[in-house]
Design a protein around this motif. Structure first.
Motif, PDB file in Angstrom:
ATOM      1  N   GLU A  86       0.860  -1.179   0.000  1.00 40.82           N
ATOM      2  CA  GLU A  86       0.000   0.000   0.000  1.00 40.82           C
ATOM      3  C   GLU A  86       0.895   1.228   0.000  1.00 40.82           C
ATOM      4  N   PHE A  87       0.741   2.070  -0.999  1.00 36.73           N
ATOM      5  CA  PHE A  87       1.638   3.208  -1.166  1.00 36.73           C
ATOM      6  C   PHE A  87       1.368   4.282  -0.119  1.00 36.73           C
ATOM      7  N   ASN A  88       2.470   4.886   0.353  1.00 36.13           N
ATOM      8  CA  ASN A  88       2.367   5.971   1.320  1.00 36.13           C
ATOM      9  C   ASN A  88       1.784   7.211   0.656  1.00 36.13           C
ATOM     10  N   GLU A  89       1.382   8.164   1.472  1.00 35.47           N
ATOM     11  CA  GLU A  89       0.802   9.403   0.961  1.00 35.47           C
ATOM     12  C   GLU A  89       1.792  10.109   0.035  1.00 35.47           C
ATOM     13  N   ASN A  90       1.288  10.616  -1.079  1.00 35.86           N
ATOM     14  CA  ASN A  90       2.086  11.320  -2.097  1.00 35.86           C
ATOM     15  C   ASN A  90       3.054  10.406  -2.849  1.00 35.86           C
ATOM     16  N   CYS A  91       2.888   9.094  -2.697  1.00 37.40           N
ATOM     17  CA  CYS A  91       3.761   8.134  -3.387  1.00 37.40           C
ATOM     18  C   CYS A  91       2.944   7.275  -4.356  1.00 37.40           C
ATOM     19  N   GLY A  92       3.611   6.723  -5.319  1.00 38.86           N
ATOM     20  CA  GLY A  92       2.977   5.830  -6.287  1.00 38.86           C
ATOM     21  C   GLY A  92       4.018   5.402  -7.304  1.00 38.86           C
ATOM     22  N   LEU A  93       3.587   5.009  -8.476  1.00 38.75           N
ATOM     23  CA  LEU A  93       4.476   4.569  -9.539  1.00 38.75           C
ATOM     24  C   LEU A  93       4.324   5.463 -10.761  1.00 38.75           C
ATOM     25  N   TYR A  94       5.396   5.567 -11.529  1.00 41.63           N
ATOM     26  CA  TYR A  94       5.322   6.300 -12.801  1.00 41.63           C
ATOM     27  C   TYR A  94       6.009   5.466 -13.875  1.00 41.63           C
ATOM     28  N   GLY A  95       5.694   5.764 -15.120  1.00 38.84           N
ATOM     29  CA  GLY A  95       6.304   5.055 -16.238  1.00 38.84           C
ATOM     30  C   GLY A  95       6.516   5.985 -17.413  1.00 38.84           C
ATOM     31  N   VAL A  96       7.238   5.475 -18.403  1.00 40.97           N
ATOM     32  CA  VAL A  96       7.559   6.242 -19.616  1.00 40.97           C
ATOM     33  C   VAL A  96       6.937   5.544 -20.817  1.00 40.97           C
ATOM     34  N   ILE A  97       6.331   6.326 -21.697  1.00 35.79           N
ATOM     35  CA  ILE A  97       5.811   5.824 -22.964  1.00 35.79           C
ATOM     36  C   ILE A  97       6.572   6.517 -24.096  1.00 35.79           C
ATOM     37  N   GLY A  98       7.126   5.725 -25.001  1.00 33.29           N
ATOM     38  CA  GLY A  98       7.735   6.278 -26.204  1.00 33.29           C
ATOM     39  C   GLY A  98       6.760   6.142 -27.362  1.00 33.29           C
ATOM     40  N   TYR A  99       6.658   7.177 -28.181  1.00 30.96           N
ATOM     41  CA  TYR A  99       5.665   7.150 -29.264  1.00 30.96           C
ATOM     42  C   TYR A  99       6.116   8.012 -30.433  1.00 30.96           C
ATOM     43  N   GLU A 100       5.567   7.721 -31.596  1.00 28.32           N
ATOM     44  CA  GLU A 100       5.791   8.547 -32.779  1.00 28.32           C
ATOM     45  C   GLU A 100       4.585   9.431 -33.055  1.00 28.32           C
ATOM     46  N   SER A 101       3.391   8.883 -32.823  1.00 30.72           N
ATOM     47  CA  SER A 101       2.154   9.612 -33.114  1.00 30.72           C
ATOM     48  C   SER A 101       1.489  10.068 -31.818  1.00 30.72           C
ATOM     49  N   GLU A 102       1.122  11.342 -31.757  1.00 25.48           N
ATOM     50  CA  GLU A 102       0.405  11.880 -30.587  1.00 25.48           C
ATOM     51  C   GLU A 102      -0.908  11.138 -30.368  1.00 25.48           C
ATOM     52  N   GLU A 103      -1.541  10.754 -31.466  1.00 27.21           N
ATOM     53  CA  GLU A 103      -2.807  10.031 -31.369  1.00 27.21           C
ATOM     54  C   GLU A 103      -2.608   8.681 -30.682  1.00 27.21           C
ATOM     55  N   ASP A 104      -1.521   7.990 -31.042  1.00 26.90           N
ATOM     56  CA  ASP A 104      -1.228   6.704 -30.402  1.00 26.90           C
ATOM     57  C   ASP A 104      -0.983   6.886 -28.909  1.00 26.90           C
ATOM     58  N   ALA A 105      -0.241   7.924 -28.553  1.00 26.98           N
ATOM     59  CA  ALA A 105       0.051   8.184 -27.137  1.00 26.98           C
ATOM     60  C   ALA A 105      -1.228   8.449 -26.353  1.00 26.98           C
ATOM     61  N   GLU A 106      -2.125   9.244 -26.916  1.00 28.22           N
ATOM     62  CA  GLU A 106      -3.385   9.549 -26.230  1.00 28.22           C
ATOM     63  C   GLU A 106      -4.251   8.302 -26.094  1.00 28.22           C
ATOM     64  N   ASN A 107      -4.241   7.452 -27.111  1.00 26.62           N
ATOM     65  CA  ASN A 107      -5.020   6.210 -27.030  1.00 26.62           C
ATOM     66  C   ASN A 107      -4.491   5.297 -25.925  1.00 26.62           C
ATOM     67  N   ILE A 108      -3.164   5.235 -25.791  1.00 24.11           N
ATOM     68  CA  ILE A 108      -2.562   4.409 -24.739  1.00 24.11           C
ATOM     69  C   ILE A 108      -2.907   4.968 -23.362  1.00 24.11           C
ATOM     70  N   LEU A 109      -2.858   6.279 -23.207  1.00 30.85           N
ATOM     71  CA  LEU A 109      -3.195   6.885 -21.920  1.00 30.85           C
ATOM     72  C   LEU A 109      -4.666   6.648 -21.565  1.00 30.85           C
ATOM     73  N   LYS A 110      -5.536   6.670 -22.574  1.00 32.49           N
ATOM     74  CA  LYS A 110      -6.951   6.361 -22.327  1.00 32.49           C
ATOM     75  C   LYS A 110      -7.123   4.909 -21.882  1.00 32.49           C
ATOM     76  N   LEU A 111      -6.398   4.003 -22.543  1.00 28.87           N
ATOM     77  CA  LEU A 111      -6.463   2.592 -22.162  1.00 28.87           C
ATOM     78  C   LEU A 111      -5.944   2.383 -20.739  1.00 28.87           C
ATOM     79  N   LEU A 112      -4.826   3.065 -20.414  1.00 32.01           N
ATOM     80  CA  LEU A 112      -4.253   2.944 -19.071  1.00 32.01           C
ATOM     81  C   LEU A 112      -5.220   3.465 -18.015  1.00 32.01           C
TER      82      LEU A 112
END
Length: 320
Positions: free
Chosen positions: A164-190
């Motif tokens: 269980e994550f402490n307050e103000n803590c969590g996880l982050y990740g990096v997405i590499g992409y060529e198309s802005e549309e692809d990046a937005e679709n992945i963020l919507k899926l996530l």
């Protein structure tokens, strides 16, 4: 390729297998590897859009139009990276006095200053001030759950390890992409994955999170994005991944690395559960002299469609 970073703000405990062969239910990792993220995205795409969306996602990653890092911890606005798996120089004198503090350091704040300091430590053996790197991001515990025995109809208790994550803590990740549309679709899926949950035991409410895109002005994010793809003498792996067979010898030449077991079972809305082929990946934090392309490996076939495991790396240039 362009890069964006996202935060996972967990609203429920996370259960995720460590991949070390330990009993999966009572042990848990704090971070999620890229192949777990990718599998969750494929499942969500299949349920929300259909099988065609899964094939498109696999094609984008195979053609290097999308790539993913493992997830790492954050505290507030500060992002952390794994300590590079690099030994001391043979002429360095180990700092015996601070050996316990050194051993406890698992994460480095993502900044040029801390990576320069770590490089100095590699060459000298003298540890720099590391109070900032000894943060506790999450509390690990064991929860007791109950299931129904199908034969006797009796309630059977069992234990589940979670963090269980402490307050103000969590996880982050990096997405590499060529198309802005692809990046937005992945963020919507996530974002949709966050509602369903990620990792194990999601049917019991584990692994739920809210998604937040990290500002392009965040100092830690700027450092990470500027370091990715930069040509250096060494490269730190940000994605637990495996080179293709023909890349393996060159990738491991002069490399410092650990490996992690990747196995388990697949789940699909179109077919029964299937045991995936076991592979052994280089962990994020591994330091290599030569980069590699990796692949999206086919690790089985469940009678309806192929099962894939993600293994396309993101590298960060480092001077060590």
């Amino acid at each position: 390729m362009n890069y964006c970073l996202y935060k996972m703000n967990f609203t429920a405990p996370l259960h995720c297998g460590r991949g070390d062969g330990a009993v999966s239910l009572t042990n848990t990792a704090m971070t999620l590897r890229a192949d777990t993220i990718f599998s969750a995205l494929c499942n969500e795409a299949a349920m929300c859009v259909g099988e065609k969306a899964v094939k498109e996602l696999i094609a984008l990653t195979k053609n290097e139009k999308l790539c993913f890092s493992d997830t790492f911890p954050f505290y507030g606005e500060e992002l952390y990276l794994p300590v590079p798996l690099c030994p001391l120089d043979e002429n360095a004198k180990f700092d015996v006095k601070n050996r316990k503090a050194i051993k406890s350091v698992k994460w480095l704040p993502a900044s040029d200053e801390y990576f320069r300091n770590f490089s100095d430590y590699i060459h000298s053996g003298k540890m720099f001030e590391c109070t900032n790197m000894q943060k506790s991001f999450a509390l690990f515990r064991t929860d007791v759950k109950v299931c129904l025995n199908r034969n006797t109809q009796n309630s059977v208790p069992f234990e589940v390890g979670c963090c269980e994550f402490n307050e103000n803590c969590g996880l982050y990740g990096v997405i590499g992409y060529e198309s802005e549309e692809d990046a937005e679709n992945i963020l919507k899926l996530l974002k949709s994955v966050g509602v369903s949950g990620i990792g194990g035991q999601v049917s019991r409410g584990f692994g739920k999170f809210g998604l937040q895109k990290i500002s392009a002005e965040n100092k830690s994010a700027l450092f990470i994005k500027q370091s990715i793809g930069t040509e250096k003498d060494s490269y730190m792996l940000l994605t637990s991944s495996l080179p293709k067979e023909e890349e393996l010898e060159n990738a491991l030449d002069g490399a410092y690395y650990n490996i992690v077991r990747r196995g388990g079972f697949s789940w699909s809305p179109y077919a029964d559960t299937f045991k995936k082929q076991t592979q052994y990946y280089l962990v994020s934090g591994s330091v290599l002299k030569h980069t590699f392309e990796g692949d999206v490996f086919c690790v089985g076939e469940n009678g309806k469609h192929d099962i894939y495991r993600y293994s396309k790396p993101i590298f960060m240039g480092v001077e060590l």
